[in-house]
Design a protein around this motif. Structure first.
Motif: not given
Ligand code: TTP
Ligand code: MG
Length: 574
Positions: A42-43, A80, A525, A528, A567
């Motif tokens: 992610q990233k 992502e 992204s 998410t 998150y």
């Protein structure tokens, strides 16, 4: 002969934590990946990696660049878009819930489950033949005595804490020991089913409360389980295993003791006793610091924003006392939120486009998670929208509130920049009823929602025409009204929720940006959905400069802190 009657006030709780969860979702799709080192990106960060990758030196929350250096043949998959993790999480939850009697099965975030299995254990303990415990049968169905599995009730299944217990047990502890033995076999059976039928492994803790089950579960990882053995009470001649176990844990491993509070405690303890290593302050160090008790803890930890009776609550946690119930199973989430982060978002048209994409994802998610077709008792997640509309669908729950949140970057020169703090700001409004119209296309509804609701909310949050430099946009529906007849409530107030309140305060302190190369004007992204989860550091990041997460207390490499907070940042609990 039936076993002696059991005390019925003691609960038996299992805590499940799936192993390398995101990586396992990819492995379940493509089993060949199990044999390869696999990292989920992610990233610029490895959010998790499988155990083959960990054997080769990779760690959670490592930079992708570093991971490639450590293990050049690492297979990297993009993680992502959280849809598949959320769907797998829900599927596994429903699968495990199917084995448990009663409604006390609670999901925490994507990859943890608490279950109260007391009824199953009490029933099975009552049926044991004490003359032949080694050839016992665990009944999984009261109606059908053939459903279940054979087991040896003289032994605990899997590892224990302590490894061996020499203590002579009181009558109460002997009963508890029997129940825990049964529960350990049940845990082993459920882990086996999870692996055989779904392809996932989990690590399980077995004890009498959510607190103890969760903490003891982390002793043997991965693909294992740990039972906390009695004696649980202190008495002449033996020490309580609960106390000796908790005493050996670091203070920040205790769920609910977030970093802010543990820092306050650590600072108090190390000032009072300079021989204590501030990086390894244990529960015992805190408990044995002179004067520490509920009232001193209240003085240390209390203050504006702290939960009521915090001193007493902590005192109880430090002694392993946690009476919070496992929450009742629910069929719908308490809220759904979709969010994305940006290197640079400063132009109204770009914001509008992003809100459109978030709204469409949100409406799609609502249709997936909050509706049920008449023919599908488990909800309509497996069907496409067209099919759902044809077969007749109804809403199981209708959110009442729409919430827009943003995290603007501070303007240069402001005090906030110096402390590198970022605050989440939000605005809520009633959710327009038209979003529940299943005959309208998602895109048309999203367009209307943005035009009529999200843009006015955005204007209220950001009165300036430009210059907001947004880091995060989040759109959520909350405040669920369950449809009549579907009333299952997640009522358990648990220790971690008590501290997850920090999340709703929406104060995000970041000590660093995630990675270089963010000054682009495009989103980094696809949208998410972050889940409200509480997890601790597993100590693997020892050699990296880390900062504590202000939400869960985990030590996070500085470059990963923002990703980590995203998150946490919005929740979707079952
Ligand atoms: P964890 O349970 O911490 O990790 P894990 O399940 O991958 O590994 P373990 O075997 O040690 O339990 O977190 C669950 C999932 O949450 C993980 O698979 C990826 C995701 N996650 C993030 O998205 N961001 C983060 O910062 C972390 C730590 C995890
Ligand atoms: Mg996990």
């Amino acid at each position: 002969m039936a076993a002696a009657p059991l005390r019925d006030d003691q609960r038996i709780i299992l805590h499940f934590d799936y192993d390398c969860f995101y990586a396992s979702v990819f492995e379940a799709e493509q089993p060949i990946l199990k044999t390869l080192p696999l990292a989920v990106q992610q990233k610029q960060i490895v959010v998790t990696c499988n155990y083959e990758a960990r054997r080769r030196g990779l760690r959670k929350l490592q930079l992708i660049k570093e991971a490639k250096q450590v293990c050049p043949d690492v297979v990297i998959v993009l993680g992502e878009d959280l849809t598949k993790f959320r769907d797998a999480s829900k599927d596994l939850y429903l699968f495990l819930r199917g084995f448990v009697w009663g409604e006390r099965v609670e999901k925490l975030g994507f990859d943890e489950i608490f279950m109260d299995v007391t009824d199953m254990i009490t029933y099975n303990a009552g049926l044991l033949n004490s003359n032949d415990l080694a050839n016992s049968f665990f009944h999984l169905d009261k109606q059908d005595p053939t459903v279940g599995f054979a087991f040896d009730a003289t032994t605990v299944y899997g590892p224990t804490y302590p490894v061996e217990s020499e203590a002579t047990l009181s009558e109460a502890d002997s009963h508890l020991y029997l129940k825990l033995r049964l529960a350990s076999h049940l845990a082993g059976y459920l882990r086996g089913q999870l692996e055989d039928q779904k392809g996932y492994t989990a690590t399980v803790g077995i004890s009498t409360s959510k607190l103890l089950a969760k903490v003891v579960g982390s002793v043997h990882k991965p693909n294992s389980q740990t039972t906390l053995l009695p004696p649980y009470g202190s008495a002449k001649g033996h020490e309580s295993n609960v106390l000796s176990f908790l005493d050996s844990r670091e203070i920040r491993a205790i769920p609910g003791i977030g970093s802010k509070l543990s820092r306050k405690l650590i600072s108090y303890v190390t000032t009072s006793n300079q021989s204590v290593d501030e990086d390894k302050v244990t529960v015992r160090d805190v408990r044995l610091t002179p004067g520490v008790g509920p009232s001193l803890l209240e003085k240390i930890l209390g203050g504006p924003g702290a939960p009521r009776d915090i001193g007493m609550r902590f005192w109880r946690l430090l002694h392993g006392v946690d009476n919070t119930q496992v929450g009742e199973a629910r069929d719908t989430p308490t809220q759904i939120s979709i969010e994305n982060s940006y290197g640079y978002l400063n132009d109204f048209e770009a914001v509008r486009k992003e809100m459109l994409s978030l709204s469409a994802s949100l409406i799609r998610r609502m249709r997936m998670d909050l509706t049920k077709s008449h023919s599908d008792p488990e909800g309509s997640a497996s069907q496409g929208p067209e099919l759902r509309e044809r077969t007749g669908v109804r809403w199981l729950a209708r959110p009442r509130t729409l919430r827009l949140s943003t995290i603007p970057r501070p303007t240069p020169g402001s005090d906030v920049t110096q402390t590198r703090s970022y605050s989440r700001i939000s605005h809520s409004a009633p959710l327009p009823q038209y979003v529940f119209n299943l005959d309208e296309s998602v895109d048309a509804l999203a367009e209307r929602l943005v035009q009529e609701a999200a843009i006015p909310m955005f204007r209220k949050l950001h009165r300036e025409r430009t210059g907001w430099n947004l880091r995060v946009l989040n759109l959520a529906v909350t405040n669920m009204a369950e449809a009549a007849g579907d009333g299952k409530h997640n009522s358990g107030r648990d220790i971690s929720k008590m501290f997850q309140r920090q999340e709703t305060e929406h104060k995000y302190i970041s000590s660093a940006h995630i990675s270089a190369g963010q000054n682009t004007s495009v989103p980094q992204s696809s949208p998410t959905v972050a889940s409200e989860a509480s997890w601790e550091s597993d100590g693997e990041e020892e050699n990296m400069p880390c900062v504590p997460c202000t939400i869960c207390g985990a030590m996070i490499p500085h470059f990963a802190l923002l990703a980590h907070k995203l998150y946490h940042s919005s929740s979707k609990n079952y």
